[in-house]
Design an enzyme around this catalytic site. Structure first.
Site, mmCIF file in Angstrom:
data_model
loop_
_atom_site.group_PDB
_atom_site.id
_atom_site.type_symbol
_atom_site.label_atom_id
_atom_site.label_comp_id
_atom_site.label_asym_id
_atom_site.label_seq_id
_atom_site.Cartn_x
_atom_site.Cartn_y
_atom_site.Cartn_z
ATOM 1 N N HIS A 86 8.292 0.282 12.069
ATOM 2 C CA HIS A 86 7.241 -0.355 11.468
ATOM 3 C C HIS A 86 7.627 -1.321 10.567
ATOM 4 O O HIS A 86 7.257 -2.418 10.476
ATOM 5 C CB HIS A 86 6.674 0.734 10.582
ATOM 6 N N ASP A 125 0.933 -1.295 0.177
ATOM 7 C CA ASP A 125 -0.097 0.059 0.014
ATOM 8 C C ASP A 125 0.734 1.307 -0.075
ATOM 9 O O ASP A 125 0.109 2.501 0.073
ATOM 10 C CB ASP A 125 -1.048 -0.094 1.191
ATOM 11 N N ASP A 135 4.585 5.337 7.416
ATOM 12 C CA ASP A 135 3.817 4.782 8.464
ATOM 13 C C ASP A 135 4.591 4.636 9.950
ATOM 14 O O ASP A 135 4.719 3.724 10.680
ATOM 15 C CB ASP A 135 3.689 3.332 8.158
ATOM 16 N N HIS A 155 -1.110 7.930 5.985
ATOM 17 C CA HIS A 155 -2.809 7.380 6.097
ATOM 18 C C HIS A 155 -3.712 8.653 6.770
ATOM 19 O O HIS A 155 -3.084 9.417 7.570
ATOM 20 C CB HIS A 155 -3.015 6.254 6.924
HETATM 21 ZN ZN ZN Z 1 3.114 -0.246 6.172
#
Ligand code: ZN
Length: 369
Positions: free
Chosen positions: A222, A169, A246, A275
């Site tokens: 992460h 993603d 992230d 995000h």
């Molecule tokens: Zn990630």
């Protein structure tokens, strides 16, 4: 060490085997040693172990689903099955949000434009443009179609992709965009196994495109090779921009260093995350520090924005430090709000690493509800 590795070492599949964790340099962090206990050693005193290794006793009643989750994560992150799943998610998200999950507002400084691109269900890719030369850099282009549409609309040439980490993603669009834009370079940390990486970066390496000057900072946590990118505001006399991927969804002991690295950037640095998680993050912040007025005020604004599906990015680092508990482990107000932590001990109060661990634990619990 990657949190996933620790989780694997502690997992229920290793029933009854004391686990050794390699500390810092020396033995490989993946080392798992079968102990041979001498008759004099009790169940709780397993040593002696080679220097540099720490004993982590197996915790009772661990969640048996953790092993399933870990196996699933490995499939997603390391195999083509994960890629197929990402393609499926992409299709679904395009169907559900044909114009993207949020309405975004580009920021324009003197000759530099930062354009967020809403992709998948809650991800952001970014197109950063040097408006004079019409050269552009994409950060985490997970949906190649959405990024390509933005490139065409802006009439710019894509010359580089900056990838924060390997997850699909964030990196899933690399291949198709490279096909469209011959010579487009793909930057990232080689430790992360990013698909179609062409230009491996080390900590503090610079990437220059026209007037855009990015510095890559290694922020493991992460993923092992997670990197963030800081666009220097000096050449265009504007605020610096941090593309944080992230970064804040971390766990494990490497997290504190990564966060401290970011805390050292100027308070007016704009934070562009991977995000749209502001509402969720602020709701968690309210659980751990309910009296924090800065959080309350920000939450009201965020909820207004989200009612109309508007993006909440960017915030500034200075702002984040007033309400984001992960950036407040040094604050007495947060420590008091958390209350006494088991195992913290000592007059000096809990260490920041212990506070961070507690925050992570509560965040996981919060997510599970
Ligand atoms: Zn990630």
């Amino acid at each position: 060490m990657a949190a996933a590795v620790v989780a694997a070492l502690r997992g229920p599949g290793l029933k009854g085997v004391p686990i050794l964790r390699a500390l810092l340099q020396g033995a490989s962090p993946r080392v798992r040693l079968q102990h041979s206990r001498s008759p004099l050693q009790t169940k709780h005193e397993p040593g002696p172990w080679p220097p540099g290794l720490e004993y982590i006793p197996k915790k009772k009643a661990k969640n048996p689903m953790k092993a399933v989750g870990l196996a699933w994560y490995n499939l997603y992150a390391r195999t083509w099955l994960g890629y197929l799943l990402y393609k499926k998610q992409l299709q679904r998200a395009r169907h559900r949000f044909p114009d993207g999950h949020s309405a975004v507002q580009p920021r324009v400084f003197n000759g530099v434009k930062v354009l967020p691109i809403p992709v998948l269900l809650d991800n952001y890719s970014y197109l950063i443009i040097d408006t004079q030369s019409k050269l552009a850099v994409a950060v985490d282009p997970s949906d190649p179609r959405a990024v390509q549409a933005a490139i065409e609309k802006e009439g710019v040439t894509l010359v580089a992709i900056l990838c924060t980490h390997k997850h699909w993603d964030h990196s899933g669009g690399n291949r198709e965009l490279r096909r469209h834009h011959r010579g487009c370079r793909v930057y990232g940390n080689p430790q992360d196994g990013i698909a179609h990486l062409t230009h491996p970066l080390c900590h503090q390496d610079m990437v220059s495109v026209g007037r855009l000057q990015f510095q890559a900072l290694a922020t493991p946590g992460h993923t092992r090779g997670h990197m963030v990118y800081v666009l220097d505001g000096e050449p265009y006399k504007g605020p610096s921009c941090l593309f944080s991927g992230d970064l804040l969804f971390l766990s494990g002991c490497t997290m504190l260093n990564s966060l401290d690295l970011i805390m050292g950037l100027g308070d007016d640095t704009l934070l562009w995350p991977g995000h749209e998680y502001s509402e969720e993050n602020l709701s968690f912040a309210g659980l751990v520090e309910p009296e924090n007025m800065a959080r309350e005020k920000k939450m009201q604004w965020v909820q207004q924005q989200r009612l109309q599906y508007r993006s909440t990015c960017p915030s500034t680092l200075g702002e984040e430090k007033t309400y984001n508990p992960f950036l407040r482990t040094h604050c007495l107000a947060l420590q008091e709000a958390l209350g006494p932590l088991p195992g913290a001990g000592g007059d000096a109060g809990p260490s920041r690493a212990r506070i961070l661990e507690e925050l992570r634990r509560r965040k996981d619990q919060h997510k599970g509800k």
